[in-house]
Design an enzyme around this catalytic site. Structure first.
Site, PDB file in Angstrom:
ATOM      1  N   PHE A 149      35.774  -3.906  39.747  1.00  0.00           N
ATOM      2  CA  PHE A 149      35.082  -4.090  41.028  1.00  0.00           C
ATOM      3  C   PHE A 149      34.856  -5.557  41.372  1.00  0.00           C
ATOM      4  O   PHE A 149      34.629  -5.905  42.516  1.00  0.00           O
ATOM      5  CB  PHE A 149      33.724  -3.354  41.003  1.00  0.00           C
ATOM      6  CG  PHE A 149      32.653  -4.076  40.217  1.00  0.00           C
ATOM      7  CD1 PHE A 149      31.912  -5.103  40.811  1.00  0.00           C
ATOM      8  CD2 PHE A 149      32.389  -3.773  38.890  1.00  0.00           C
ATOM      9  CE1 PHE A 149      30.940  -5.798  40.088  1.00  0.00           C
ATOM     10  CE2 PHE A 149      31.423  -4.458  38.166  1.00  0.00           C
ATOM     11  CZ  PHE A 149      30.703  -5.482  38.769  1.00  0.00           C
ATOM     12  N   LYS A 173      45.658   1.068  41.516  1.00  0.00           N
ATOM     13  CA  LYS A 173      44.419   1.855  41.577  1.00  0.00           C
ATOM     14  C   LYS A 173      43.242   0.883  41.519  1.00  0.00           C
ATOM     15  O   LYS A 173      42.860   0.400  40.455  1.00  0.00           O
ATOM     16  CB  LYS A 173      44.324   2.867  40.433  1.00  0.00           C
ATOM     17  CG  LYS A 173      43.264   3.916  40.752  1.00  0.00           C
ATOM     18  CD  LYS A 173      42.374   4.313  39.610  1.00  0.00           C
ATOM     19  CE  LYS A 173      41.311   3.416  39.148  1.00  0.00           C
ATOM     20  NZ  LYS A 173      40.102   3.319  39.962  1.00  0.00           N
ATOM     21  N   GLU A 176      36.961   2.144  42.450  1.00  0.00           N
ATOM     22  CA  GLU A 176      36.462   3.063  43.486  1.00  0.00           C
ATOM     23  C   GLU A 176      35.186   2.539  44.139  1.00  0.00           C
ATOM     24  O   GLU A 176      34.742   3.046  45.157  1.00  0.00           O
ATOM     25  CB  GLU A 176      36.250   4.471  42.898  1.00  0.00           C
ATOM     26  CG  GLU A 176      35.240   4.576  41.757  1.00  0.00           C
ATOM     27  CD  GLU A 176      35.816   4.273  40.371  1.00  0.00           C
ATOM     28  OE1 GLU A 176      36.631   3.332  40.248  1.00  0.00           O
ATOM     29  OE2 GLU A 176      35.422   4.963  39.418  1.00  0.00           O
ATOM     30  N   SER A 226      36.448  -3.343  31.716  1.00  0.00           N
ATOM     31  CA  SER A 226      35.589  -3.482  30.531  1.00  0.00           C
ATOM     32  C   SER A 226      36.385  -3.237  29.248  1.00  0.00           C
ATOM     33  O   SER A 226      37.412  -2.548  29.255  1.00  0.00           O
ATOM     34  CB  SER A 226      34.425  -2.504  30.640  1.00  0.00           C
ATOM     35  OG  SER A 226      34.938  -1.196  30.771  1.00  0.00           O
ATOM     36  N   CYS A 281      34.147 -12.324  34.864  1.00  0.00           N
ATOM     37  CA  CYS A 281      34.551 -12.286  33.451  1.00  0.00           C
ATOM     38  C   CYS A 281      34.618 -13.688  32.881  1.00  0.00           C
ATOM     39  O   CYS A 281      34.675 -13.863  31.675  1.00  0.00           O
ATOM     40  CB  CYS A 281      35.892 -11.605  33.311  1.00  0.00           C
ATOM     41  SG  CYS A 281      37.182 -12.546  34.087  1.00  0.00           S
ATOM     42  N   GLU A 383      28.067  -8.001  26.333  1.00  0.00           N
ATOM     43  CA  GLU A 383      28.290  -8.515  27.688  1.00  0.00           C
ATOM     44  C   GLU A 383      27.231  -7.927  28.612  1.00  0.00           C
ATOM     45  O   GLU A 383      27.096  -6.708  28.692  1.00  0.00           O
ATOM     46  CB  GLU A 383      29.690  -8.110  28.183  1.00  0.00           C
ATOM     47  CG  GLU A 383      29.991  -8.631  29.562  1.00  0.00           C
ATOM     48  CD  GLU A 383      31.372  -8.207  30.081  1.00  0.00           C
ATOM     49  OE1 GLU A 383      31.727  -7.017  29.962  1.00  0.00           O
ATOM     50  OE2 GLU A 383      32.081  -9.081  30.602  1.00  0.00           O
TER      51      GLU A 383
HETATM   52  P1  NAD Z   1      35.484  -0.735  34.350  1.00  0.00           P
HETATM   53  O1  NAD Z   1      36.155  -0.813  33.025  1.00  0.00           O
HETATM   54  O2  NAD Z   1      34.329   0.184  34.498  1.00  0.00           O
HETATM   55  O3  NAD Z   1      36.553  -0.281  35.470  1.00  0.00           O
HETATM   56  C1  NAD Z   1      37.781  -0.933  35.626  1.00  0.00           C
HETATM   57  C2  NAD Z   1      38.794   0.045  36.196  1.00  0.00           C
HETATM   58  O4  NAD Z   1      39.009   1.100  35.248  1.00  0.00           O
HETATM   59  C3  NAD Z   1      38.348   0.707  37.485  1.00  0.00           C
HETATM   60  O5  NAD Z   1      39.458   0.838  38.339  1.00  0.00           O
HETATM   61  C4  NAD Z   1      37.830   2.063  37.027  1.00  0.00           C
HETATM   62  O6  NAD Z   1      37.983   3.060  38.006  1.00  0.00           O
HETATM   63  C5  NAD Z   1      38.697   2.353  35.833  1.00  0.00           C
HETATM   64  N1  NAD Z   1      38.006   3.139  34.802  1.00  0.00           N
HETATM   65  C6  NAD Z   1      36.674   3.107  34.503  1.00  0.00           C
HETATM   66  N2  NAD Z   1      36.415   3.935  33.478  1.00  0.00           N
HETATM   67  C7  NAD Z   1      37.588   4.493  33.112  1.00  0.00           C
HETATM   68  C8  NAD Z   1      37.972   5.410  32.100  1.00  0.00           C
HETATM   69  N3  NAD Z   1      37.084   5.923  31.263  1.00  0.00           N
HETATM   70  N4  NAD Z   1      39.266   5.750  32.008  1.00  0.00           N
HETATM   71  C9  NAD Z   1      40.184   5.233  32.843  1.00  0.00           C
HETATM   72  N5  NAD Z   1      39.884   4.361  33.823  1.00  0.00           N
HETATM   73  C10 NAD Z   1      38.605   3.988  33.958  1.00  0.00           C
HETATM   74  O7  NAD Z   1      35.096  -2.229  34.762  1.00  0.00           O
HETATM   75  P2  NAD Z   1      34.253  -2.716  36.027  1.00  0.00           P
HETATM   76  O8  NAD Z   1      32.823  -2.368  35.816  1.00  0.00           O
HETATM   77  O9  NAD Z   1      34.912  -2.317  37.291  1.00  0.00           O
HETATM   78  O10 NAD Z   1      34.437  -4.304  35.880  1.00  0.00           O
HETATM   79  C11 NAD Z   1      33.625  -5.103  35.071  1.00  0.00           C
HETATM   80  C12 NAD Z   1      34.283  -5.382  33.739  1.00  0.00           C
HETATM   81  O11 NAD Z   1      35.558  -5.975  33.941  1.00  0.00           O
HETATM   82  C13 NAD Z   1      33.510  -6.406  32.897  1.00  0.00           C
HETATM   83  O12 NAD Z   1      33.509  -5.974  31.566  1.00  0.00           O
HETATM   84  C14 NAD Z   1      34.316  -7.688  33.055  1.00  0.00           C
HETATM   85  O13 NAD Z   1      34.201  -8.615  32.001  1.00  0.00           O
HETATM   86  C15 NAD Z   1      35.692  -7.144  33.135  1.00  0.00           C
HETATM   87  N6  NAD Z   1      36.604  -8.092  33.758  1.00  0.00           N
HETATM   88  C16 NAD Z   1      37.459  -8.763  32.945  1.00  0.00           C
HETATM   89  C17 NAD Z   1      38.317  -9.693  33.488  1.00  0.00           C
HETATM   90  C18 NAD Z   1      39.256 -10.448  32.602  1.00  0.00           C
HETATM   91  O14 NAD Z   1      40.090 -11.137  33.131  1.00  0.00           O
HETATM   92  N7  NAD Z   1      39.166 -10.346  31.293  1.00  0.00           N
HETATM   93  C19 NAD Z   1      38.307  -9.930  34.875  1.00  0.00           C
HETATM   94  C20 NAD Z   1      37.429  -9.218  35.670  1.00  0.00           C
HETATM   95  C21 NAD Z   1      36.577  -8.290  35.108  1.00  0.00           C
END
Ligand code: NAD
Length: 497
Positions: A149, A173, A176, A226, A281, A383
C-alpha cells in the site's frame, strides 16, 4: 460511492466475484470506493489475456516498445496533479510526497526507455575456426507484480515498465487498500499506445495471489510487502520453478558518530523517520548514537522538532505528516508505543492521543520518540511501520556495527560522520543492501538497483536498474557456423579449439 473494476485486455472489467474490499480515506475515515476482489477465474482471465498478447509484443522491436514509454512519461507529467491527489486520498501521504511517489516511479520509466541499448547482447567472432557466438537476452513471458500500500505509484513502476519494455506481458495486483493509482497507470499506458493485454490489473487479496502463484503460464513474480508474505510467496513461486524476487520489511538504522554535524543529522532523521508517517520501507526507525554526549545533543535537537510536527490531512499544504493507512494499523503502532513504555524505554515524545480538529475519524498519530532503547526490546526488533523513532546508545563504532549486523533485517542503513575512514569501514562491513553516507534515505536511482539483504529480500536479484533487466530476461547463447566452416567428417569429441 464508486465501485472500482479490474483492467484486463485493454479495458475496464466489472468484478463478478461478489466480494469487495473497502477503500477508505485515512484522513477522515470515510469510505471512498469499494474494490472488487477477483475470483480465481477472473484472475486466470487476466493471465490468459497477457499470454495471448505475448507473441506479438515479444516480436515488437524494443525501440517501438520504448516509444510507448516515452509517451507514457508525457502522460504522467500531464496527469501528475490528479495522480498525486488520488494517492493522497487513498494512502494519506502529503501531496508533495505523493508527487515524489510518482516521480521516483517515472524515473524507472525513463530508465526503461533505454531498453534498445540495455538489451544489446554480446558477439564473439571466431570462437572456433569460422565459428561465431553471440548471447542475447529474451523476455520470459507473463510476469506478475504484487505490490504494497505504501507506494501506490512507485512500487508498481519498479516492475511493469521494465518487464514490458523487455518484451514481457504483465499482470499487476496492487494493494487492495490503494487500488486506484494502479488502474489509472494502466489506463495511461494504453493511452500511450500499449496494445491490449500487455498490462493487466487485477484487484484482490490472497485468492488472486494464490491463483497467480499456481498458474502454469506465469513465469516470474515480483513482490514487495511484509516479510512473512514475501517469504511465503518466494518459496511458493520458486517451488513451482518460477523466477521470484520478494522484497520484505525493514528496520533501518542511522549511525550518528560523535563528529557528525548534529543539526544536519537531526534534520535528516526527522524526514527519514516521520516522513510518510514512517510508512516507508526505507524509513529510519533507529538512531544509533555513539557516546552519551552525541545521544544527548541529538535528542536535545530532536525533541522540539518531533513535538512540532505538523500532522493533518495530506491535502493541506502546510502538513508534514498525514494519517496512517488504517485504524487497525494506527492501533498496532500505538500498541508498540505502549509496549516500549512497558519494556522500560524512555518515551520522550508521546504521539498517542493526538486529536486533530475536524479529523476526529481520521487515523492520525503524532510522532513518538524513545530514548534508551535496547536490542532485546520488541520496539527495536520488530518493524513498527509508523512515526516512532528509537534512539539506541552505544559506546563505540564497533559495537554499533555489531548490533546493526545482528538485526534480522538489512534493507537500508546510513552513517552520519565527517570521518572518511569510519564511513568507508561502515559501507564496506555493514550487512545491508543500501547504504547512505550522510544521506538518510539512500534509495538508489533508477539506473542502479534497489534491494535489501537478510530477511528484507528473498531471492538474488534486486529491483530495477541493471538487475531489473536481468530479472525480466533470460540469456540465450547462439553458436553458429556457415558454409565456409562446414565439415566433411564426423567428430565425436567435445568441440575444442
Ligand atoms: P502486505 O505484505 O500486507 O501486502 C503486500 C501485498 O501482498 C498486497 O498486495 C496484499 O494484498 C498482498 N498480501 C497480503 N497478505 C497476503 C497473503 N497472506 N498472501 C498473499 N498475498 C498477500 O504489505 P503492506 O502492508 O501492503 O505493505 C507494508 C510492508 O511492505 C512493510 O512491511 C514494508 O516494509 C514493506 N515494503 C517493503 C519494501 C521494500 O522495498 N523492501 C517497499 C515497500 C514496502
Amino acid at each position: 460511492m464508486e465501485t472500482l473494476y479490474h483492467f484486463i485486455n485493454g479495458r475496464r472489467v466489472e468484478g463478478r466475484s461478489g466480494r469487495y474490499g473497502e477503500v477508505v480515506n485515512p484522513a477522515d475515515g470515510q469510505l471512498i470506493a469499494r474494490v472488487p476482489l477477483a475470483s480465481a477465474a477472473e484472475t486466470a482471465s487476466a493471465v490468459e489475456a497477457a499470454a495471448a498478447a505475448f507473441p506479438a509484443w515479444r516480436d515488437t522491436p524494443p525501440m517501438r516498445r520504448a516509444r510507448v514509454l516515452f509517451r507514457f512519461i508525457q502522460l504522467l507529467n500531464d496527469n501528475m496533479d490528479e495522480l498525486a491527489r488520488l494517492i493522497s486520498a487513498e494512502h494519506g501521504k502529503v501531496l508533495n510526497d505523493a508527487v515524489g511517489d510518482v516521480t521516483r516511479g517515472m524515473e524507472i520509466v525513463e530508465f526503461a526507455c533505454g531498453a534498445p541499448h540495455l538489451l544489446k547482447g554480446h558477439f564473439s567472432e571466431n570462437v572456433g575456426t569460422d565459428v561465431d557466438s553471440h548471447s542475447i537476452r529474451q523476455p520470459l513471458g507473463v510476469c506478475v507484480g504484487i505490490t504494497p500500500f505504501n507506494f501506490p505509484a512507485m512500487v508498481p513502476m519498479w516492475m511493469f515498465p521494465l518487464a514490458i519494455v523487455c518484451g514481457n506481458t504483465f499482470v499487476l495486483k496492487p494493494s487492495e487498500k490503494v487500488p486506484s493509482t494502479a488502474l489509472r497507470l494502466a489506463e495511461l499506458m494504453h493511452e500511450a499506445g500499449l496494445p491490449s493485454g500487455v498490462l493487466n490489473v487485477v484487484n484482490g487479496d490472497k485468492e488472486v495471489v494464490d491463483t497467480l502463484l499456481e498458474h502454469p503460464v506465469v513465469e516470474a513474480i515480483s513482490f514487495v510487502g511484509s516479510t512473512p508474505v514475501a517469504e511465503s510467496i518466494y518459496h511458493a513461486a520458486t517451488g513451482r520453478n518460477k523466477r521470484a524476487q520478494a522484497l520484505g520489511g525493514a528496520k533501518n538504522h542511522m549511525l550518528v558518530m560523535p563528529d557528525a554535524d548534529l543539526d544536519n543529522a537531526a534534520n535528516a532523521l526527522m524526514g527519514a523517520a516521520y516522513g510518510a508517517a514512517g510508512e516507508r520501507c526505507m524509513a529510519i526507525s533507529v538512531a544509533v548514537a555513539v557516546g552519551d554526549e552525541t545521544a544527548d545533543a541529538l535528542i536535545e535537537r530532536l525533541v522540539p522538532k518531533v513535538k512540532n510536527l505538523q500532522v493533518g490531512p495530506g491535502t493541506e499544504a502546510d502538513k508534514e505528516m498525514g494519517p496512517l493507512i488504517t485504524a487497525e494499523h494506527r492501533d498496532r503502532v500505538k500498541g508498540y508505543v505502549d509496549c516500549g513504555v512497558e519494556e522500560g524505554a524512555q518515551l520522550l515524545v508521546d504521539g498517542r492521543g493526538l486529536k486533530i480538529e475536524g479529523c476526529e475519524d481520521g487515523f492520525f498519530l503524532g510522532g513518538s520518540l524513545f530514548d534508551r532503547v535496547t536490542p532485546e526490546m520488541r520496539i527495536y526488533r520488530e518493524e513498527i511501520f509508523g512515526p516512532v523513532l528509537c534512539v539506541v546508545r552505544v559506546a563505540d563504532f564497533a559495537s554499533a556495527l555489531e548490533m546493526i549486523n545482528a538485526h534480522e533485517f538489512g534493507n537500508g542503513t546510513s552513517i552520519f560522520t565527517r570521518d572518511g575512514d569510519a564511513a568507508r569501514a561502515f559501507s564496506s562491513q555493514v550487512q545491508a543492501g543500501m547504504v547512505g553516507i550522510n544521506v538518510p534515505i539512500p534509495v538508489p536511482m533508477s539506473y542502479h538497483s534497489f534491494g535489501g539483504w537478510k530477511r528484507s529480500l528473498f531471492g538474488d536479484v534486486h529491483m530495477h536498474g541493471p538487475e531489473g533487466i536481468r530479472f525480466y530476461t533470460r540469456l540465450k547463447t547462439i553458436t553458429s557456423r556457415w558454409q565456409a566452416g562446414l565439415r566433411k567428417t564426423v567428430d565425436f569429441n567435445m568441440p575444442t579449439l
